[in-house]
Design a protein around this motif. Sequence first.
Motif, PDB file in Angstrom:
ATOM      1  N   ASP A 127       0.831  -1.199   0.000  1.00  0.00           N
ATOM      2  CA  ASP A 127       0.000   0.000   0.000  1.00  0.00           C
ATOM      3  C   ASP A 127       0.869   1.253   0.000  1.00  0.00           C
ATOM      4  OD1 ASP A 127      -2.537   1.270   0.021  1.00  0.00           O
ATOM      5  OD2 ASP A 127      -2.338   1.622   2.191  1.00  0.00           O
ATOM      6  N   PHE A 128       1.913   1.261   0.790  1.00  0.00           N
ATOM      7  CA  PHE A 128       2.824   2.407   0.858  1.00  0.00           C
ATOM      8  C   PHE A 128       3.521   2.637  -0.483  1.00  0.00           C
ATOM      9  CE2 PHE A 128       7.046   4.193   1.736  1.00  0.00           C
ATOM     10  CZ  PHE A 128       6.670   5.408   2.325  1.00  0.00           C
ATOM     11  N   SER A 132       2.906   5.968  -2.823  1.00  0.00           N
ATOM     12  CA  SER A 132       4.095   6.791  -3.074  1.00  0.00           C
ATOM     13  C   SER A 132       4.388   6.911  -4.566  1.00  0.00           C
ATOM     14  CB  SER A 132       5.309   6.206  -2.372  1.00  0.00           C
ATOM     15  OG  SER A 132       5.100   6.139  -0.994  1.00  0.00           O
TER      16      SER A 132
END
Length: 161
Positions: A127-128, A132
């Motif tokens: 998810d990060f 990003s």
Amino acid sequence: MQFEISPLGALMSFLLVNLLLLKLAIDDLRSLKFDESDRIPIVISSLFVLSIGISVLSLQYENIVFDFSLYIIYGIALAILNFAAITNYLKKSNYAFLNLMIFCVGSMISDVFFMINKFYAPLFAFDFIQVSVQVFSYFFMVTYFITNDQFRIKIKNYDAF
């Protein structure tokens, strides 16, 4: 929106953006002249984009709430956009096409991590990475529009003389 159908709205909005960018990329692609030496890089880039698209869409997805054919349509549109952006950059290496190519590759990477995180192996790291890369790819999309407009203004001013 209801939480169960909110991914459909996001998918449709991203699809609309990609279709609009695809129209611009195809218009740019039509203005370029190709020769024999362009075949190999174009084939390699198309095989690269095609293999990533097929490998992600062929994963087993169990948690899909709505029709998977929408993801296939989105994947095809994104693959064609990536192909057009990479081909534009390979033929005419300028700053605008570089930004478009980075945006498209970043969007593809972001969407790969979204699909894996949402439907295959939900991890915070996926998810990060997805968020990003998506934020950075939109920076490159805006930079593409700015530099492409500046280039078109220069061409228009040059043609006026």
